[in-house]
Design a protein around this motif. Structure first.
Motif, PDB file in Angstrom:
ATOM      1  N   VAL A 170       0.858  -1.108   0.054  1.00  0.00           N
ATOM      2  CA  VAL A 170      -0.028  -0.070   0.074  1.00  0.00           C
ATOM      3  C   VAL A 170       0.856   1.199   0.061  1.00  0.00           C
ATOM      4  N   ASP A 171       0.571   2.372  -0.630  1.00  0.00           N
ATOM      5  CA  ASP A 171       1.290   3.333  -0.612  1.00  0.00           C
ATOM      6  C   ASP A 171       1.298   4.168   0.655  1.00  0.00           C
ATOM      7  N   GLY A 172       2.534   4.801   1.076  1.00  0.00           N
ATOM      8  CA  GLY A 172       2.889   5.333   2.210  1.00  0.00           C
ATOM      9  C   GLY A 172       3.701   4.613   3.105  1.00  0.00           C
ATOM     10  N   GLU A 173       3.878   5.343   4.143  1.00  0.00           N
ATOM     11  CA  GLU A 173       4.937   4.700   5.091  1.00  0.00           C
ATOM     12  C   GLU A 173       4.475   3.678   6.085  1.00  0.00           C
ATOM     13  N   TRP A 174       4.696   2.716   6.643  1.00  0.00           N
ATOM     14  CA  TRP A 174       4.067   1.858   7.609  1.00  0.00           C
ATOM     15  C   TRP A 174       4.591   2.533   8.897  1.00  0.00           C
ATOM     16  N   ASP A 175       3.821   2.536   9.664  1.00  0.00           N
ATOM     17  CA  ASP A 175       4.127   3.309  10.967  1.00  0.00           C
ATOM     18  C   ASP A 175       4.067   2.469  12.364  1.00  0.00           C
ATOM     19  N   PHE A 176       5.521   2.360  12.884  1.00  0.00           N
ATOM     20  CA  PHE A 176       5.711   1.454  13.792  1.00  0.00           C
ATOM     21  C   PHE A 176       4.907   1.825  15.333  1.00  0.00           C
ATOM     22  N   GLU A 177       5.075   2.996  15.638  1.00  0.00           N
ATOM     23  CA  GLU A 177       4.130   3.380  16.676  1.00  0.00           C
ATOM     24  C   GLU A 177       2.724   3.011  16.507  1.00  0.00           C
ATOM     25  N   ARG A 178       2.269   3.277  15.334  1.00  0.00           N
ATOM     26  CA  ARG A 178       0.953   2.811  15.346  1.00  0.00           C
ATOM     27  C   ARG A 178       0.686   1.211  15.583  1.00  0.00           C
ATOM     28  N   PHE A 179       1.502   0.398  14.822  1.00  0.00           N
ATOM     29  CA  PHE A 179       1.711  -0.995  14.996  1.00  0.00           C
ATOM     30  C   PHE A 179       1.604  -1.277  16.630  1.00  0.00           C
ATOM     31  N   LEU A 180       2.357  -0.618  17.251  1.00  0.00           N
ATOM     32  CA  LEU A 180       2.549  -0.926  18.772  1.00  0.00           C
ATOM     33  C   LEU A 180       1.138  -0.500  19.447  1.00  0.00           C
ATOM     34  N   HIS A 181       0.370   0.452  18.908  1.00  0.00           N
ATOM     35  CA  HIS A 181      -0.905   0.837  19.531  1.00  0.00           C
ATOM     36  C   HIS A 181      -1.974   0.192  19.105  1.00  0.00           C
ATOM     37  N   THR A 182      -2.096  -0.288  17.816  1.00  0.00           N
ATOM     38  CA  THR A 182      -3.180  -0.791  17.138  1.00  0.00           C
ATOM     39  C   THR A 182      -3.272  -2.149  16.656  1.00  0.00           C
ATOM     40  N   GLY A 183      -1.853  -2.304  16.224  1.00  0.00           N
ATOM     41  CA  GLY A 183      -1.856  -3.644  15.404  1.00  0.00           C
ATOM     42  C   GLY A 183      -1.175  -4.511  16.047  1.00  0.00           C
ATOM     43  N   LYS A 184      -0.143  -4.714  17.094  1.00  0.00           N
ATOM     44  CA  LYS A 184       0.301  -5.629  17.553  1.00  0.00           C
ATOM     45  C   LYS A 184      -0.154  -6.822  18.388  1.00  0.00           C
TER      46      LYS A 184
END
Length: 143
Positions: A110-124
């Motif tokens: 997907v276009d755009g930058e993957w966000d590690f902080e977002r992963f920690l809060h919503t994806g992990k």
């Protein structure tokens, strides 16, 4: 023993140790000439070559030989293990292995930058639940 540069879910020490079957020292590092993008419908990213781009990540030091088959299995067919040169925060360079998203799967990025902080809060939590069996990889004869 060799180093592994991680840039997605494996930046989390708990996930990396479960997947690799080893606890290793780690330091912050970056990789020039690549970009990290979200993978469609997944919490994890893919990394592809990109002129002028740079990916921040974690360099795990001195992984034992037993970790590599486990990591290869975990990464699966979408990724190819490649040797790269990463830069540490103090400017030193280190050779490491990393997993690059294979070109034949690029349409899943997907276009755009993957966000590690977002992963920690919503994806992990979702990611960990999806991959609940990754810490049992040694049962597959990979130990």
């Amino acid at each position: 023993m060799q180093h592994c540069f991680t840039y997605g879910s494996l930046m989390c020490e708990d996930i990396m140790s479960a997947v690799s079957g080893a606890r290793c020292r780690f330091v912050a590092a970056s990789l020039d000439g690549y970009r990290r993008q979200p993978v469609l419908g997944q919490a994890y990213p893919g990394m592809v070559p990109a002129v002028g781009a740079c990916v921040s990540g974690v360099l795990y030091l001195d992984l034992p030989a037993s970790a590599w088959p486990r990591l290869d299995r975990f990464e699966g067919e979408e990724y190819a293990r490649r040797q790269v040169v990463v830069r540490l925060q103090d400017g030193r360079l280190e050779t490491a292995w990393t997993y690059v998203f294979r070109p034949e799967y690029a349409a899943r990025l997907v276009d755009g930058e993957w966000d590690f902080e977002r992963f920690l809060h919503t994806g992990k939590a979702r990611f960990t639940a999806q991959y609940v069996g990754f810490d049992a990889l040694e049962g597959d004869g990979l130990a």
